[in-house]
Design an enzyme around this catalytic site. Structure first.
Site, mmCIF file in Angstrom:
data_model
loop_
_atom_site.group_PDB
_atom_site.id
_atom_site.type_symbol
_atom_site.label_atom_id
_atom_site.label_comp_id
_atom_site.label_asym_id
_atom_site.label_seq_id
_atom_site.Cartn_x
_atom_site.Cartn_y
_atom_site.Cartn_z
ATOM 1 N N LYS A 69 0.805 -1.233 0.000
ATOM 2 C CA LYS A 69 0.000 0.000 0.000
ATOM 3 C C LYS A 69 0.835 1.278 0.000
ATOM 4 C CE LYS A 69 -4.318 -1.455 2.154
ATOM 5 N NZ LYS A 69 -5.306 -1.084 3.174
ATOM 6 N N ASP A 104 -10.105 3.462 1.971
ATOM 7 C CA ASP A 104 -10.363 3.093 3.369
ATOM 8 C C ASP A 104 -11.002 4.258 4.114
ATOM 9 O OD1 ASP A 104 -9.386 0.511 3.212
ATOM 10 O OD2 ASP A 104 -7.336 1.095 3.733
ATOM 11 N N ALA A 131 -1.712 3.246 15.338
ATOM 12 C CA ALA A 131 -1.063 4.320 14.560
ATOM 13 C C ALA A 131 -0.485 3.789 13.252
ATOM 14 C CB ALA A 131 0.031 4.971 15.407
ATOM 15 N N GLY A 132 -1.069 2.735 12.701
ATOM 16 C CA GLY A 132 -0.608 2.181 11.419
ATOM 17 C C GLY A 132 -1.349 2.813 10.251
ATOM 18 N N GLY A 133 -1.297 2.150 9.113
ATOM 19 C CA GLY A 133 -1.917 2.684 7.899
ATOM 20 C C GLY A 133 -3.419 2.854 8.045
ATOM 21 N N ASN A 154 -1.272 4.635 21.213
ATOM 22 C CA ASN A 154 -0.585 3.542 20.538
ATOM 23 C C ASN A 154 0.397 2.901 21.494
ATOM 24 O OD1 ASN A 154 -0.281 2.122 18.005
ATOM 25 N ND2 ASN A 154 1.821 2.883 18.036
ATOM 26 N N THR A 156 3.316 1.806 20.950
ATOM 27 C CA THR A 156 4.588 2.501 20.758
ATOM 28 C C THR A 156 4.278 3.996 20.657
ATOM 29 O OG1 THR A 156 5.262 0.588 19.455
ATOM 30 C CG2 THR A 156 6.691 2.534 19.358
ATOM 31 N N ARG A 159 5.042 6.498 17.704
ATOM 32 C CA ARG A 159 4.207 6.480 16.486
ATOM 33 C C ARG A 159 2.959 7.341 16.669
ATOM 34 N NH1 ARG A 159 2.893 0.825 13.872
ATOM 35 N NH2 ARG A 159 2.929 1.921 11.879
HETATM 36 P P1 ATR Z 1 -1.989 -1.374 9.597
HETATM 37 O O1 ATR Z 1 -1.223 -0.666 8.525
HETATM 38 O O2 ATR Z 1 -2.826 -2.511 9.100
HETATM 39 O O3 ATR Z 1 -2.781 -0.441 10.447
HETATM 40 P P2 ATR Z 1 0.399 -1.716 11.255
HETATM 41 O O4 ATR Z 1 1.094 -0.556 10.661
HETATM 42 O O5 ATR Z 1 1.155 -2.992 11.420
HETATM 43 O O6 ATR Z 1 -0.900 -2.152 10.454
HETATM 44 O O7 ATR Z 1 -0.231 -1.277 12.649
HETATM 45 C C1 ATR Z 1 -0.761 -2.183 13.538
HETATM 46 C C2 ATR Z 1 -1.223 -1.417 14.792
HETATM 47 O O8 ATR Z 1 -1.618 -2.388 15.764
HETATM 48 C C3 ATR Z 1 -0.111 -0.588 15.428
HETATM 49 O O9 ATR Z 1 -0.687 0.552 15.996
HETATM 50 C C4 ATR Z 1 0.427 -1.539 16.491
HETATM 51 O O10 ATR Z 1 1.081 -0.915 17.568
HETATM 52 P P3 ATR Z 1 2.680 -0.585 17.481
HETATM 53 O O11 ATR Z 1 2.810 0.640 16.645
HETATM 54 O O12 ATR Z 1 3.082 -0.383 18.897
HETATM 55 O O13 ATR Z 1 3.307 -1.805 16.854
HETATM 56 C C5 ATR Z 1 -0.851 -2.180 16.957
HETATM 57 N N1 ATR Z 1 -0.639 -3.458 17.661
HETATM 58 C C6 ATR Z 1 -0.333 -4.654 17.110
HETATM 59 N N2 ATR Z 1 -0.194 -5.604 18.060
HETATM 60 C C7 ATR Z 1 -0.432 -4.985 19.262
HETATM 61 C C8 ATR Z 1 -0.447 -5.402 20.620
HETATM 62 N N3 ATR Z 1 -0.193 -6.685 20.964
HETATM 63 N N4 ATR Z 1 -0.734 -4.496 21.575
HETATM 64 C C9 ATR Z 1 -1.000 -3.197 21.244
HETATM 65 N N5 ATR Z 1 -0.990 -2.730 19.969
HETATM 66 C C10 ATR Z 1 -0.722 -3.615 18.986
#
Ligand code: ATR
Length: 282
Positions: A69, A104, A131-133, A154, A156, A159
């Site tokens: 993407k 989206d 905070a992902g896509g 988030n 992390t 982010r």
């Molecule tokens: P997408 O682009 O599909 O949104 P992504 O960029 O991989 O996917 O983002 C996934 C999100 O889920 C992120 O906000 C991630 O948090 P981090 O930035 O800290 O990685 C969150 N996420 C995934 N597993 C998690 C967990 N076990 N606990 C809390 N947040 C989680």
């Protein structure tokens, strides 16, 4: 197969799980169009060449999914929305020019409009988890609909801060463990993380403090009713599920490729729901 069949595909790696063929082929059948929507498994290394050859391969357009993407932006003429969100999921041709957009954003908004009408009326304070896509598309959509403040949590934290840099001061980064204390003041809670998805950990958050008028949305659609949505349901809160977003994000691509604007109907939903709940051979 005749030459005048209009072919479209979803490009991903892996791509087997994608429900887009189910959705688009349902609409192709419903409108009796000479079209076909396929899956294309393409590795990241092969992706730029695949995109450059899209028309030669007979495609009039495509969806792109994980992990392409972001890479597709540099390979297409992207619109303002793609630039703002930093991800594209829908490709089509204008003449010889390959254009890209991000559906989206409207998928999320249209689903809320359908499932929880007037959700944005007087909505001052929303909480977005992740905070992902997907989060970027949703935050962009919420800001475009006039939501005053988005508290962005988030795991992390850095982010979450990046989201404020990208979208400005209406986005307020908050620490992950502060979310519970913010629920009482929120009119909307959105989960954009993978928490609650099948074989992933559950989101550890109780919703009792949300106001009775608050709306809860989840982008996870497998399971259809995530533990978060189940709790919202049990508390009598209005809620919108991830399948609705998936269905609504498909509308504009179809209309760009086939010139017909399809509808998200109960029949379509039931068909995809059935596929999601039927056991898969592993
Ligand atoms: P997408 O682009 O599909 O949104 P992504 O960029 O991989 O996917 O983002 C996934 C999100 O889920 C992120 O906000 C991630 O948090 P981090 O930035 O800290 O990685 C969150 N996420 C995934 N597993 C998690 C967990 N076990 N606990 C809390 N947040 C989680």
């Amino acid at each position: 197969m005749g030459n005048d069949i209009r072919a479209v595909c979803v490009i991903g790696w892996p791509v087997e799980h994608s429900r887009s063929p189910l959705i688009h082929n349902f609409w192709i059948g419903q409108h009796a169009l000479a079209g076909e929507y396929r899956r294309e498994a393409v590795k990241p290394d092969d992706f730029p060449a695949f995109i450059r050859e899209l028309a030669e391969r007979g495609y009039s357009g495509a969806n792109v999914t994980i992990p392409h993407k972001e890479a597709v932006i540099a390979l297409s003429k992207s619109d303002d929305r793609v630039e703002a969100v930093g991800a594209a999921n829908t490709l089509w041709f204008e003449g010889d020019t390959l254009c890209s957009t991000n559906t989206d954003v409207e998928g999320f908004l249209a689903n809320l409009d359908q499932m929880t009408p007037n959700w944005d009326q007087g909505l001052d304070d929303a909480i977005v988890l992740g905070a992902g896509g997907a989060s970027r598309a949703i935050v962009y959509g919420l800001l475009s609909r006039g939501v005053k403040t988005i508290r962005l949590a988030n795991r992390t934290f850095a982010r979450a801060e990046k989201m404020r840099e990208r979208f400005g001061s209406r986005v307020k980064p908050v620490k992950w463990d502060e979310v519970g204390g913010l629920l009482a003041g929120a009119g909307l809670l959105v989960n954009t993380t993978s928490l609650g998805m099948k074989s992933q950990p559950v989101l550890d958050l109780r919703l009792e403090d949300l106001h009775q008028s608050a709306v809860v949305a989840d982008i996870v659609y497998s399971p259809l009713i995530t533990p978060l949505l189940q709790e919202a349901k049990d508390l009598g809160l209005r809620h919108a599920d991830g399948l609705g977003m998936l269905l609504h994000q498909a509308v504009r691509g179809f209309s760009l490729w086939f010139g017909v604007t399809p509808e998200v109907t109960p029949e379509l939903r039931a068909m995809v729901e059935e596929d999601l709940t039927k056991p898969k051979p592993e």
